[in-house]
Design a protein around this motif. Structure first.
Motif, PDB file in Angstrom:
ATOM      1  N   PRO A 291       0.816  -1.223   0.000  1.00 40.26           N
ATOM      2  CA  PRO A 291       0.000   0.000   0.000  1.00 40.26           C
ATOM      3  C   PRO A 291       0.849   1.272   0.000  1.00 40.26           C
ATOM      4  CG  PRO A 291      -0.925  -1.599   1.495  1.00 40.26           C
ATOM      5  CD  PRO A 291       0.389  -2.163   1.052  1.00 40.26           C
ATOM      6  N   GLY A 292       0.555   2.168  -0.941  1.00 45.93           N
ATOM      7  CA  GLY A 292       1.272   3.436  -1.055  1.00 45.93           C
ATOM      8  C   GLY A 292       2.323   3.452  -2.145  1.00 45.93           C
ATOM      9  N   ASP A 293       2.675   2.270  -2.665  1.00 47.46           N
ATOM     10  CA  ASP A 293       3.629   2.260  -3.783  1.00 47.46           C
ATOM     11  C   ASP A 293       3.012   2.968  -4.985  1.00 47.46           C
ATOM     12  OD1 ASP A 293       5.629   0.843  -2.470  1.00 47.46           O
ATOM     13  OD2 ASP A 293       4.907  -1.111  -3.161  1.00 47.46           O
ATOM     14  N   LEU A 294       3.851   3.604  -5.796  1.00 52.88           N
ATOM     15  CA  LEU A 294       3.382   4.200  -7.040  1.00 52.88           C
ATOM     16  C   LEU A 294       3.106   3.084  -8.047  1.00 52.88           C
ATOM     17  CD1 LEU A 294       5.916   7.161  -7.443  1.00 52.88           C
ATOM     18  CD2 LEU A 294       3.592   7.262  -6.519  1.00 52.88           C
ATOM     19  N   VAL A 295       2.014   3.205  -8.784  1.00 50.04           N
ATOM     20  CA  VAL A 295       1.688   2.220  -9.819  1.00 50.04           C
ATOM     21  C   VAL A 295       1.454   2.963 -11.141  1.00 50.04           C
ATOM     22  CG1 VAL A 295       0.838   0.308  -8.437  1.00 50.04           C
ATOM     23  CG2 VAL A 295      -0.677   2.232  -8.871  1.00 50.04           C
ATOM     24  N   PHE A 296       2.072   2.449 -12.204  1.00 51.92           N
ATOM     25  CA  PHE A 296       2.060   3.124 -13.505  1.00 51.92           C
ATOM     26  C   PHE A 296       1.298   2.289 -14.532  1.00 51.92           C
ATOM     27  CE2 PHE A 296       5.559   4.848 -11.177  1.00 51.92           C
ATOM     28  CZ  PHE A 296       5.554   6.196 -11.494  1.00 51.92           C
ATOM     29  N   PHE A 297       0.605   3.015 -15.438  1.00 51.59           N
ATOM     30  CA  PHE A 297      -0.268   2.357 -16.406  1.00 51.59           C
ATOM     31  C   PHE A 297      -0.011   2.878 -17.827  1.00 51.59           C
ATOM     32  CE2 PHE A 297      -2.299   2.434 -12.290  1.00 51.59           C
ATOM     33  CZ  PHE A 297      -2.758   1.132 -12.132  1.00 51.59           C
ATOM     34  N   PHE A 298      -0.389   2.051 -18.802  1.00 50.32           N
ATOM     35  CA  PHE A 298      -0.297   2.337 -20.238  1.00 50.32           C
ATOM     36  C   PHE A 298       1.170   2.268 -20.711  1.00 50.32           C
ATOM     37  CE2 PHE A 298      -4.094   4.477 -18.682  1.00 50.32           C
ATOM     38  CZ  PHE A 298      -5.062   3.924 -19.520  1.00 50.32           C
ATOM     39  N   ASP A 299       1.310   1.923 -21.984  1.00 56.17           N
ATOM     40  CA  ASP A 299       2.638   1.694 -22.553  1.00 56.17           C
ATOM     41  C   ASP A 299       3.552   2.903 -22.425  1.00 56.17           C
ATOM     42  OD1 ASP A 299       1.863  -0.836 -23.230  1.00 56.17           O
ATOM     43  OD2 ASP A 299       1.450  -0.374 -25.339  1.00 56.17           O
ATOM     44  N   ASP A 300       2.982   4.091 -22.563  1.00 58.04           N
ATOM     45  CA  ASP A 300       3.817   5.294 -22.505  1.00 58.04           C
ATOM     46  C   ASP A 300       3.906   5.887 -21.102  1.00 58.04           C
ATOM     47  OD1 ASP A 300       1.289   6.287 -22.210  1.00 58.04           O
ATOM     48  OD2 ASP A 300       1.466   7.836 -23.736  1.00 58.04           O
ATOM     49  N   LEU A 301       3.346   5.156 -20.111  1.00 59.38           N
ATOM     50  CA  LEU A 301       3.446   5.552 -18.694  1.00 59.38           C
ATOM     51  C   LEU A 301       2.842   6.922 -18.417  1.00 59.38           C
ATOM     52  CD1 LEU A 301       7.149   4.398 -18.138  1.00 59.38           C
ATOM     53  CD2 LEU A 301       5.074   3.064 -17.779  1.00 59.38           C
ATOM     54  N   HIS A 302       1.711   7.229 -19.063  1.00 59.09           N
ATOM     55  CA  HIS A 302       1.141   8.565 -18.867  1.00 59.09           C
ATOM     56  C   HIS A 302       0.186   8.646 -17.681  1.00 59.09           C
ATOM     57  CE1 HIS A 302      -2.206   6.906 -21.453  1.00 59.09           C
ATOM     58  NE2 HIS A 302      -2.917   7.580 -20.576  1.00 59.09           N
ATOM     59  N   HIS A 303       0.045   7.536 -16.933  1.00 61.33           N
ATOM     60  CA  HIS A 303      -0.875   7.582 -15.786  1.00 61.33           C
ATOM     61  C   HIS A 303      -0.241   6.913 -14.574  1.00 61.33           C
ATOM     62  CE1 HIS A 303      -4.757   8.271 -13.942  1.00 61.33           C
ATOM     63  NE2 HIS A 303      -4.691   7.055 -13.425  1.00 61.33           N
ATOM     64  N   VAL A 304      -0.468   7.511 -13.404  1.00 64.28           N
ATOM     65  CA  VAL A 304       0.091   6.993 -12.157  1.00 64.28           C
ATOM     66  C   VAL A 304      -0.933   7.132 -11.043  1.00 64.28           C
ATOM     67  CG1 VAL A 304       1.101   9.221 -11.481  1.00 64.28           C
ATOM     68  CG2 VAL A 304       2.102   7.091 -10.602  1.00 64.28           C
ATOM     69  N   GLY A 305      -0.851   6.226 -10.082  1.00 65.25           N
ATOM     70  CA  GLY A 305      -1.697   6.295  -8.896  1.00 65.25           C
ATOM     71  C   GLY A 305      -0.949   5.680  -7.726  1.00 65.25           C
ATOM     72  N   LEU A 306      -1.663   5.509  -6.607  1.00 66.95           N
ATOM     73  CA  LEU A 306      -1.092   4.879  -5.415  1.00 66.95           C
ATOM     74  C   LEU A 306      -1.766   3.528  -5.212  1.00 66.95           C
ATOM     75  CD1 LEU A 306      -1.276   8.061  -3.204  1.00 66.95           C
ATOM     76  CD2 LEU A 306       0.853   6.970  -3.875  1.00 66.95           C
ATOM     77  N   TYR A 307      -0.967   2.486  -5.019  1.00 70.70           N
ATOM     78  CA  TYR A 307      -1.549   1.173  -4.776  1.00 70.70           C
ATOM     79  C   TYR A 307      -2.292   1.210  -3.451  1.00 70.70           C
ATOM     80  CZ  TYR A 307      -2.145  -3.809  -4.141  1.00 70.70           C
ATOM     81  OH  TYR A 307      -2.698  -5.050  -3.945  1.00 70.70           O
ATOM     82  N   ALA A 308      -3.561   0.799  -3.482  1.00 73.37           N
ATOM     83  CA  ALA A 308      -4.417   0.898  -2.297  1.00 73.37           C
ATOM     84  C   ALA A 308      -4.724  -0.456  -1.673  1.00 73.37           C
ATOM     85  CB  ALA A 308      -5.733   1.600  -2.663  1.00 73.37           C
TER      86      ALA A 308
END
Length: 342
Positions: A291-308
């Motif tokens: 919990p709290g790690d950064l998580v990245f999405f999409f091939d070009d890494l244009h989206h990030v959130g926090l693992y909940a």
């Protein structure tokens, strides 16, 4: 008794008129079919809108990067200009000191008038003359050497400032282009939504609201630890706040703005965009996430959130009417990797 008279044949003009009418009817029918294609259904529109939101986010992260560069360049330019101004004052003081020394010596006849030439902007050519050097004291030569060094330093600083000003101009141009690109994608997404009936739009929003509540309930039981846990806890207090391009809180956020803000509340400084946050820690796989790690999405890494936790992400989701800071299943987006900060 039935008549055996042959029926009257239609005239050539009548046949021509009937044929023309039939052809026109077929053409109108064809045009009508082309003008009224099948209306896209709710799921098709949602897929198009989601894709447009993704493209808007791509432009947003590039906008954030340009804005970050602009802010840094403006600070660097201001510092350089201040250094140049202070350096020029120091140079003027040194020249005045040398001038006073020369004047005093000239009045007593102890030095040739050629020393005044050393007070010009470029005294080097005169320093090369042995006859002049022979008439200078050690202190004067030292002062002239300092003047030359200061002149070189000021020239370098001015050149560096000019280069940064050119970079700033290009960055500001990129900033405007990326802002327009994001706004255009958002307008296109809204146009797609407007093709739906009010009932379909309401149904889409209701479905997303229910999914968000389910994700929040699943993640709500997970508690983090350490600075990552503190960042997640801080982000959780922002649930329900809106998404806005370039915003870092405390009222509105974009995706990387939320993660940067959340870690700042935990006493950790991370960079501004998804493209740089990927390097703010150690990359990890999905099975290693905490919990709290950064998580990245999409091939070009244009989206990030926090693992909940429990397969959920807490993020500033997208700029649409159902977007903002919320929980969502990670499987809703193409996950790439996580980053453990610190």
């Amino acid at each position: 008794m039935a008549s055996h008279r042959r029926p009257k044949q239609p005239s050539r003009s009548r046949v021509t008129a009937l044929t023309a009418f039939a052809a026109a009817a077929v053409a109108l029918s064809s045009q009508s079919a082309m003008a009224a294609p099948d209306k896209p259904n709710k799921d098709e529109v949602k897929a198009k809108v989601d894709a447009l939101y993704g493209e808007a986010e791509q432009a947003t992260e590039k906008f954030d990067g340009a804005k970050d560069r602009q802010d840094k360049l403006e600070k660097e330019i201001a510092q350089l200009q201040d250094q140049v101004a202070r350096g020029q004052l120091e140079l003027n003081d040194m020249r005045n000191t040398l001038g006073s020394m020369a004047s005093a010596q000239y009045r007593t006849g102890g030095i040739d008038q050629s020393l005044t030439l050393l007070l010009s902007n470029d005294p080097q050519s005169y320093l090369d003359k042995a006859s002049t050097l022979q008439q200078l004291s050690g202190k004067q030569i030292e002062t002239i050497g300092r003047i030359q060094a200061k002149q070189r330093s000021l020239a370098q600083q001015r050149q560096e400032a000019a280069g940064k000003l050119a970079d700033l101009d290009a960055t500001r141009k990129e900033l405007g282009e990326q802002k327009k690109a994001a706004q255009d994608k958002l307008a296109a997404a809204q146009a797609q939504l407007n093709t739906l009936s009010a009932q379909d739009r309401a149904q889409l929003q209701d479905e997303e609201t229910k999914a968000d509540k389910s994700a929040a309930q699943s993640a709500g039981k997970v508690k983090g630890s350490g600075r990552a846990g503190a960042a997640l806890a801080a982000a959780a207090t922002q649930e329900g706040k809106g998404y806005h391009m370039g915003s870092t809180g405390p009222d509105l956020y974009d995706c990387s703005g939320l993660t940067q803000w959340a870690y700042a509340q935990a006493g950790v400084s991370i960079s501004r965009t998804t493209f740089t946050q990927v390097n703010d820690g150690t990359r990890i796989g999905r099975s290693q996430l905490q919990p709290g790690d950064l998580v990245f999405f999409f091939d070009d890494l244009h989206h990030v959130g926090l693992y909940a936790g429990n397969g959920q992400v807490l993020h500033a989701s997208h700029p649409g009417p159902t977007g903002g800071v919320k929980y969502e299943p990670m499987d809703d987006m193409p996950f790439q990797f996580g980053v453990r900060v610190g």
